[in-house]
Design a protein around this motif. Structure first.
Motif, PDB file in Angstrom:
ATOM      1  N   SER A 186      12.316  -4.236  -6.811  1.00 55.60           N
ATOM      2  CA  SER A 186      11.391  -4.156  -5.678  1.00 55.60           C
ATOM      3  C   SER A 186      11.464  -5.414  -4.813  1.00 55.60           C
ATOM      4  O   SER A 186      11.322  -5.331  -3.592  1.00 55.60           O
ATOM      5  CB  SER A 186       9.967  -3.903  -6.162  1.00 55.60           C
ATOM      6  OG  SER A 186       9.559  -4.909  -7.063  1.00 55.60           O
ATOM      7  N   GLY A 187      11.693  -6.567  -5.413  1.00 52.70           N
ATOM      8  CA  GLY A 187      11.854  -7.791  -4.626  1.00 52.70           C
ATOM      9  C   GLY A 187      13.092  -7.725  -3.752  1.00 52.70           C
ATOM     10  O   GLY A 187      13.071  -8.154  -2.588  1.00 52.70           O
ATOM     11  N   THR A 188      14.176  -7.191  -4.295  1.00 53.37           N
ATOM     12  CA  THR A 188      15.403  -7.028  -3.508  1.00 53.37           C
ATOM     13  C   THR A 188      15.175  -6.084  -2.339  1.00 53.37           C
ATOM     14  O   THR A 188      15.599  -6.352  -1.213  1.00 53.37           O
ATOM     15  CB  THR A 188      16.532  -6.496  -4.405  1.00 53.37           C
ATOM     16  OG1 THR A 188      16.712  -7.377  -5.506  1.00 53.37           O
ATOM     17  CG2 THR A 188      17.830  -6.383  -3.642  1.00 53.37           C
ATOM     18  N   MET A 189      14.491  -4.977  -2.603  1.00 57.15           N
ATOM     19  CA  MET A 189      14.206  -4.021  -1.533  1.00 57.15           C
ATOM     20  C   MET A 189      13.254  -4.622  -0.490  1.00 57.15           C
ATOM     21  O   MET A 189      13.407  -4.380   0.706  1.00 57.15           O
ATOM     22  CB  MET A 189      13.587  -2.735  -2.095  1.00 57.15           C
ATOM     23  CG  MET A 189      14.524  -1.902  -2.924  1.00 57.15           C
ATOM     24  SD  MET A 189      15.950  -1.337  -2.000  1.00 57.15           S
ATOM     25  CE  MET A 189      17.240  -2.339  -2.695  1.00 57.15           C
ATOM     26  N   PHE A 190      12.302  -5.433  -0.946  1.00 55.64           N
ATOM     27  CA  PHE A 190      11.357  -6.057  -0.023  1.00 55.64           C
ATOM     28  C   PHE A 190      12.089  -6.989   0.937  1.00 55.64           C
ATOM     29  O   PHE A 190      11.894  -6.916   2.152  1.00 55.64           O
ATOM     30  CB  PHE A 190      10.296  -6.831  -0.805  1.00 55.64           C
ATOM     31  CG  PHE A 190       9.221  -7.419   0.049  1.00 55.64           C
ATOM     32  CD1 PHE A 190       8.161  -6.644   0.486  1.00 55.64           C
ATOM     33  CD2 PHE A 190       9.260  -8.756   0.422  1.00 55.64           C
ATOM     34  CE1 PHE A 190       7.168  -7.183   1.284  1.00 55.64           C
ATOM     35  CE2 PHE A 190       8.278  -9.308   1.214  1.00 55.64           C
ATOM     36  CZ  PHE A 190       7.221  -8.511   1.651  1.00 55.64           C
TER      37      PHE A 190
ATOM     38  N   PRO B   5       9.840   1.037   3.933  1.00 55.38           N
ATOM     39  CA  PRO B   5      10.386   0.300   2.787  1.00 55.38           C
ATOM     40  C   PRO B   5       9.649  -1.003   2.504  1.00 55.38           C
ATOM     41  O   PRO B   5       9.540  -1.412   1.344  1.00 55.38           O
ATOM     42  CB  PRO B   5      11.846   0.045   3.150  1.00 55.38           C
ATOM     43  CG  PRO B   5      12.009   0.420   4.554  1.00 55.38           C
ATOM     44  CD  PRO B   5      10.853   1.259   4.960  1.00 55.38           C
ATOM     45  N   LEU B   6       9.121  -1.646   3.535  1.00 50.39           N
ATOM     46  CA  LEU B   6       8.382  -2.890   3.323  1.00 50.39           C
ATOM     47  C   LEU B   6       7.113  -2.637   2.522  1.00 50.39           C
ATOM     48  O   LEU B   6       6.848  -3.310   1.519  1.00 50.39           O
ATOM     49  CB  LEU B   6       8.041  -3.541   4.667  1.00 50.39           C
ATOM     50  CG  LEU B   6       7.304  -4.872   4.574  1.00 50.39           C
ATOM     51  CD1 LEU B   6       8.265  -5.976   4.161  1.00 50.39           C
ATOM     52  CD2 LEU B   6       6.628  -5.204   5.879  1.00 50.39           C
ATOM     53  N   TRP B   7       6.328  -1.648   2.937  1.00 48.79           N
ATOM     54  CA  TRP B   7       5.080  -1.366   2.242  1.00 48.79           C
ATOM     55  C   TRP B   7       5.318  -0.760   0.858  1.00 48.79           C
ATOM     56  O   TRP B   7       4.606  -1.085  -0.095  1.00 48.79           O
ATOM     57  CB  TRP B   7       4.209  -0.433   3.084  1.00 48.79           C
ATOM     58  CG  TRP B   7       3.502  -1.195   4.163  1.00 48.79           C
ATOM     59  CD1 TRP B   7       3.933  -1.381   5.442  1.00 48.79           C
ATOM     60  CD2 TRP B   7       2.281  -1.909   4.036  1.00 48.79           C
ATOM     61  NE1 TRP B   7       3.049  -2.155   6.133  1.00 48.79           N
ATOM     62  CE2 TRP B   7       2.010  -2.499   5.288  1.00 48.79           C
ATOM     63  CE3 TRP B   7       1.386  -2.104   3.006  1.00 48.79           C
ATOM     64  CZ2 TRP B   7       0.882  -3.262   5.530  1.00 48.79           C
ATOM     65  CZ3 TRP B   7       0.258  -2.870   3.254  1.00 48.79           C
ATOM     66  CH2 TRP B   7       0.024  -3.434   4.492  1.00 48.79           C
ATOM     67  N   LEU B   8       6.298   0.103   0.752  1.00 45.14           N
ATOM     68  CA  LEU B   8       6.581   0.724  -0.537  1.00 45.14           C
ATOM     69  C   LEU B   8       7.090  -0.299  -1.553  1.00 45.14           C
ATOM     70  O   LEU B   8       6.642  -0.322  -2.706  1.00 45.14           O
ATOM     71  CB  LEU B   8       7.603   1.842  -0.362  1.00 45.14           C
ATOM     72  CG  LEU B   8       7.850   2.718  -1.568  1.00 45.14           C
ATOM     73  CD1 LEU B   8       6.595   3.477  -1.945  1.00 45.14           C
ATOM     74  CD2 LEU B   8       8.975   3.690  -1.286  1.00 45.14           C
TER      75      LEU B   8
ATOM     76  N   LEU C 279       4.188  -2.571  -2.576  1.00 45.76           N
ATOM     77  CA  LEU C 279       3.340  -1.899  -3.564  1.00 45.76           C
ATOM     78  C   LEU C 279       4.006  -1.884  -4.937  1.00 45.76           C
ATOM     79  O   LEU C 279       3.352  -2.106  -5.955  1.00 45.76           O
ATOM     80  CB  LEU C 279       3.034  -0.474  -3.096  1.00 45.76           C
ATOM     81  CG  LEU C 279       2.163   0.370  -4.012  1.00 45.76           C
ATOM     82  CD1 LEU C 279       0.759  -0.236  -4.131  1.00 45.76           C
ATOM     83  CD2 LEU C 279       2.087   1.790  -3.507  1.00 45.76           C
ATOM     84  N   LEU C 280       5.312  -1.667  -4.961  1.00 49.70           N
ATOM     85  CA  LEU C 280       6.039  -1.671  -6.231  1.00 49.70           C
ATOM     86  C   LEU C 280       6.057  -3.054  -6.863  1.00 49.70           C
ATOM     87  O   LEU C 280       5.991  -3.183  -8.092  1.00 49.70           O
ATOM     88  CB  LEU C 280       7.457  -1.141  -6.031  1.00 49.70           C
ATOM     89  CG  LEU C 280       8.257  -0.835  -7.279  1.00 49.70           C
ATOM     90  CD1 LEU C 280       7.544   0.172  -8.163  1.00 49.70           C
ATOM     91  CD2 LEU C 280       9.633  -0.315  -6.905  1.00 49.70           C
ATOM     92  N   ILE C 281       6.111  -4.110  -6.057  1.00 47.30           N
ATOM     93  CA  ILE C 281       6.018  -5.475  -6.587  1.00 47.30           C
ATOM     94  C   ILE C 281       4.666  -5.673  -7.261  1.00 47.30           C
ATOM     95  O   ILE C 281       4.583  -6.182  -8.390  1.00 47.30           O
ATOM     96  CB  ILE C 281       6.234  -6.516  -5.462  1.00 47.30           C
ATOM     97  CG1 ILE C 281       7.689  -6.551  -5.043  1.00 47.30           C
ATOM     98  CG2 ILE C 281       5.764  -7.902  -5.903  1.00 47.30           C
ATOM     99  CD1 ILE C 281       7.965  -7.404  -3.819  1.00 47.30           C
ATOM    100  N   LEU C 282       3.605  -5.267  -6.586  1.00 47.25           N
ATOM    101  CA  LEU C 282       2.261  -5.397  -7.152  1.00 47.25           C
ATOM    102  C   LEU C 282       2.126  -4.615  -8.461  1.00 47.25           C
ATOM    103  O   LEU C 282       1.625  -5.135  -9.465  1.00 47.25           O
ATOM    104  CB  LEU C 282       1.220  -4.913  -6.134  1.00 47.25           C
ATOM    105  CG  LEU C 282      -0.222  -4.920  -6.605  1.00 47.25           C
ATOM    106  CD1 LEU C 282      -0.715  -6.349  -6.794  1.00 47.25           C
ATOM    107  CD2 LEU C 282      -1.093  -4.159  -5.627  1.00 47.25           C
TER     108      LEU C 282
END
Length: 149
Positions: free
Chosen positions: A16-20, A40-43, A46-49
């Protein structure tokens, strides 16, 4: 550090960090509304959290060891057969085309459950159906051999 929950959480956090950070390179706002970077930023945020919360929960709750969730015996052989046949497919598909590689991969997988000729028939039908649907009907280019299949 043999807690499987922590390892799964760390893999999700890395993904998720890579995608962020990849989504930061996309435009957040477009000319008529949200841009390609909004979702993709919000998703991924959210996945990081959620992955951080999962790591914390894995430390608090009962520890599940990695060796407890890995397959053993016959199940391990089936997993390795699937991975091996998929790697075999990836190696031969540029040379043999989709149909031959698909039939070979599925035949290797079906050998465990069916007689060889039944597995070969099922793998041939499934591969040809996929080829017709994707290459012919949807016009998605698939790798082909010199015969066009």
């Amino acid at each position: 550090m043999r807690n499987a929950g922590v390892w799964v959480g760390l893999v999700l956090l890395l993904f998720s960090g890579t995608m962020f950070f990849s989504s930061l390179s996309l435009e957040y706002r477009g000319s008529i509304g949200p841009g390609p970077g909004l979702f993709p930023l919000w998703l991924s945020g959210l996945l990081i959290l959620l992955s951080v919360l999962y790591i914390i929960e894995s430390f608090i709750k009962k520890e599940v060891e990695v060796s407890d969730i890995l397959p053993k015996g016959k199940a391990l052989r089936r997993v390795l057969l699937f991975v091996g046949s998929f790697l075999f497919f990836l190696l031969i598909v540029p040379f043999t085309g989709f149909c031959v590689a698909g039939i070979a991969m599925l035949s290797l997988m079906f050998m465990q459950a069916y007689k060889w000729y039944v597995g070969m028939a099922i793998s041939t039908v499934v591969t040809l159906v996929f080829f017709v649907v994707f290459a012919v009907l949807l016009k998605i280019p698939l790798p082909v051999n010199s015969f066009g299949w």
